[in-house]
Design a protein around this motif. Sequence first.
Motif, mmCIF file in Angstrom:
data_model
loop_
_atom_site.group_PDB
_atom_site.id
_atom_site.type_symbol
_atom_site.label_atom_id
_atom_site.label_comp_id
_atom_site.label_asym_id
_atom_site.label_seq_id
_atom_site.Cartn_x
_atom_site.Cartn_y
_atom_site.Cartn_z
ATOM 1 N N SER A 140 -6.886 -5.685 10.854
ATOM 2 C CA SER A 140 -7.770 -6.213 12.224
ATOM 3 C C SER A 140 -7.873 -5.194 13.277
ATOM 4 N N LYS A 141 -8.881 -4.609 13.532
ATOM 5 C CA LYS A 141 -8.989 -3.708 14.802
ATOM 6 C C LYS A 141 -9.114 -4.328 15.843
ATOM 7 N N ALA A 142 -9.166 -5.644 15.909
ATOM 8 C CA ALA A 142 -9.179 -6.421 17.084
ATOM 9 C C ALA A 142 -7.817 -6.874 17.582
ATOM 10 N N ASP A 143 -6.894 -7.197 16.528
ATOM 11 C CA ASP A 143 -5.618 -7.448 16.910
ATOM 12 C C ASP A 143 -4.869 -5.941 17.201
ATOM 13 N N GLU A 144 -5.201 -5.046 16.927
ATOM 14 C CA GLU A 144 -4.805 -3.615 17.056
ATOM 15 C C GLU A 144 -5.142 -3.261 18.660
ATOM 16 N N LYS A 145 -6.365 -3.608 18.992
ATOM 17 C CA LYS A 145 -6.751 -3.477 20.264
ATOM 18 C C LYS A 145 -6.251 -4.189 21.496
ATOM 19 N N ASN A 146 -5.896 -5.396 20.910
ATOM 20 C CA ASN A 146 -5.258 -6.462 21.963
ATOM 21 C C ASN A 146 -3.838 -6.361 21.909
ATOM 22 N N GLY A 147 -3.085 -5.489 20.964
ATOM 23 C CA GLY A 147 -1.596 -5.364 21.163
ATOM 24 C C GLY A 147 -0.995 -6.499 20.363
ATOM 25 N N SER A 148 -1.425 -7.114 19.539
ATOM 26 C CA SER A 148 -0.935 -8.359 19.184
ATOM 27 C C SER A 148 -0.157 -8.132 17.356
ATOM 28 N N ILE A 149 -0.471 -6.804 16.908
ATOM 29 C CA ILE A 149 0.177 -6.378 15.797
ATOM 30 C C ILE A 149 1.575 -5.899 15.923
ATOM 31 N N SER A 150 2.641 -6.642 15.495
ATOM 32 C CA SER A 150 4.216 -6.539 15.761
ATOM 33 C C SER A 150 4.384 -4.894 15.238
ATOM 34 N N ILE A 151 4.010 -4.742 14.179
ATOM 35 C CA ILE A 151 4.525 -3.486 13.485
ATOM 36 C C ILE A 151 3.444 -2.336 13.297
ATOM 37 N N SER A 152 3.466 -1.372 13.932
ATOM 38 C CA SER A 152 2.456 -0.291 14.260
ATOM 39 C C SER A 152 2.591 0.732 13.088
ATOM 40 N N LEU A 153 1.564 0.766 11.968
ATOM 41 C CA LEU A 153 1.963 1.746 10.896
ATOM 42 C C LEU A 153 0.383 2.087 10.874
ATOM 43 N N THR A 154 0.226 3.348 10.369
ATOM 44 C CA THR A 154 -1.166 3.944 9.814
ATOM 45 C C THR A 154 -1.340 3.510 8.553
ATOM 46 N N MET A 155 -2.505 3.658 8.072
ATOM 47 C CA MET A 155 -2.555 3.046 6.743
ATOM 48 C C MET A 155 -1.754 3.908 5.517
ATOM 49 N N GLU A 156 -1.621 5.298 6.023
ATOM 50 C CA GLU A 156 -0.655 6.271 4.898
ATOM 51 C C GLU A 156 0.654 5.777 5.173
ATOM 52 N N GLN A 157 1.248 5.543 6.204
ATOM 53 C CA GLN A 157 2.511 4.953 6.388
ATOM 54 C C GLN A 157 2.784 3.868 5.539
ATOM 55 N N CYS A 158 1.644 2.773 5.738
ATOM 56 C CA CYS A 158 1.953 1.485 4.986
ATOM 57 C C CYS A 158 1.665 1.678 3.602
ATOM 58 N N ARG A 159 1.085 2.485 3.233
ATOM 59 C CA ARG A 159 0.710 2.731 1.652
ATOM 60 C C ARG A 159 1.873 3.280 1.171
ATOM 61 N N ASN A 160 2.815 4.087 1.919
ATOM 62 C CA ASN A 160 4.005 4.998 1.263
ATOM 63 C C ASN A 160 5.208 3.950 1.354
ATOM 64 N N LYS A 161 5.052 3.154 2.232
ATOM 65 C CA LYS A 161 6.150 2.050 2.274
ATOM 66 C C LYS A 161 5.995 0.839 1.104
ATOM 67 N N ILE A 162 4.850 0.768 0.750
ATOM 68 C CA ILE A 162 4.708 -0.332 -0.399
ATOM 69 C C ILE A 162 4.982 0.689 -1.495
ATOM 70 N N ARG A 222 -0.404 -6.218 -6.413
ATOM 71 C CA ARG A 222 -1.362 -5.969 -7.481
ATOM 72 C C ARG A 222 -1.524 -4.453 -7.583
ATOM 73 N N TRP A 223 -1.870 -4.013 -6.480
ATOM 74 C CA TRP A 223 -2.539 -2.465 -6.602
ATOM 75 C C TRP A 223 -1.188 -1.848 -6.754
ATOM 76 N N ALA A 224 0.166 -1.954 -6.420
ATOM 77 C CA ALA A 224 1.188 -1.119 -6.812
ATOM 78 C C ALA A 224 1.782 -1.646 -8.078
ATOM 79 N N VAL A 225 1.623 -2.783 -8.748
ATOM 80 C CA VAL A 225 2.595 -3.129 -9.969
ATOM 81 C C VAL A 225 1.694 -3.636 -10.850
ATOM 82 N N ASP A 226 0.377 -4.458 -10.525
ATOM 83 C CA ASP A 226 -0.141 -4.997 -11.620
ATOM 84 C C ASP A 226 -1.447 -4.273 -12.094
ATOM 85 N N TRP A 227 -2.148 -3.750 -11.179
ATOM 86 C CA TRP A 227 -3.362 -2.998 -11.776
ATOM 87 C C TRP A 227 -3.042 -1.867 -12.486
#
Length: 281
Positions: free
Chosen positions: A254-276, A225-230
């Motif tokens: 989730s900072k909790a998932d980041e802390k325990n290493g359960s996020i499979s793809i590590s991206l910063t907010m800026e990296q994620c935004r650029n990929k979107i 929605r942020w990239a296309v609809d809005w």
Amino acid sequence: MSDNWRKAINQTINTAKIDDINQYVAPSSSPLVDSPIDAFYATTQDILNVAKPDFLHQYPSMGTLLLVGLISSTENYFRDLFARIIRICPIAQAASSDQAIKLGSVIWHREGQVERGAFEHISFADADSIKSTCRKFLKYELKKNGITSELLQEFGKICELRHGIVHSDSFLVGKNAIKLEIPNNAPNQALKITVGYEQFQECSLISTMLIASFNTEMFEEMTKRWAVDWPKLDSWNPATADALFEQIWKYFYSKADEKNGSISISLTMEQCRNKIKEQFS
């Protein structure tokens, strides 16, 4: 006196009242978090710390009560996330604009999260209610064949058990038993809901996976929605695009998932935004 027989069945009656209702509430001691999923993790971890095998074996009736707490924290996640989405999403705002909200909710929340008041009369201890609320308030249909819908079916089973726990002293009533497809092999014997360590762990996993799956699915929808609809809306202001994405990120990351290493793809907010941006360009 001739009516003394009235006192022959139970203990002597005395009046009772709450001395100070303010003693029943206190400011939350939990640290403020940006994302509802981390609030869910914090509460359920406290419950899991108690729900140990020895404890549930020694106090078997506590398993059902802890399960109610688990479902309550799950409900709160949906209530919190829906309110936050409405706060920033013009599509959700338009979809929910005709929905009713109690005046008491407005008065109580006027200095803060007034959107949350829209869900005070809705129970999220029901899979169909979660689906219909998505439709009515967010203008979103959950993927019918997606993992979220599959997990919602399992969560619905837990909610049927909850009904018996809360309303029938853990005795399973007919409506819930039929929905759960439990056979009536002993018509003259009541069935009581029991939640041991293994059952509680199973329910905890279902609730956690449901929240994680729903969080992912709604993040996908909100970023689309942020990239296309809005940007297609007359109210869109390109200057606010990055700030709005930052809000989305805070609500879902989730900072909790980041802390325990359960996020499979590590991206910063800026990296994620650029990929979107690249995907929807």
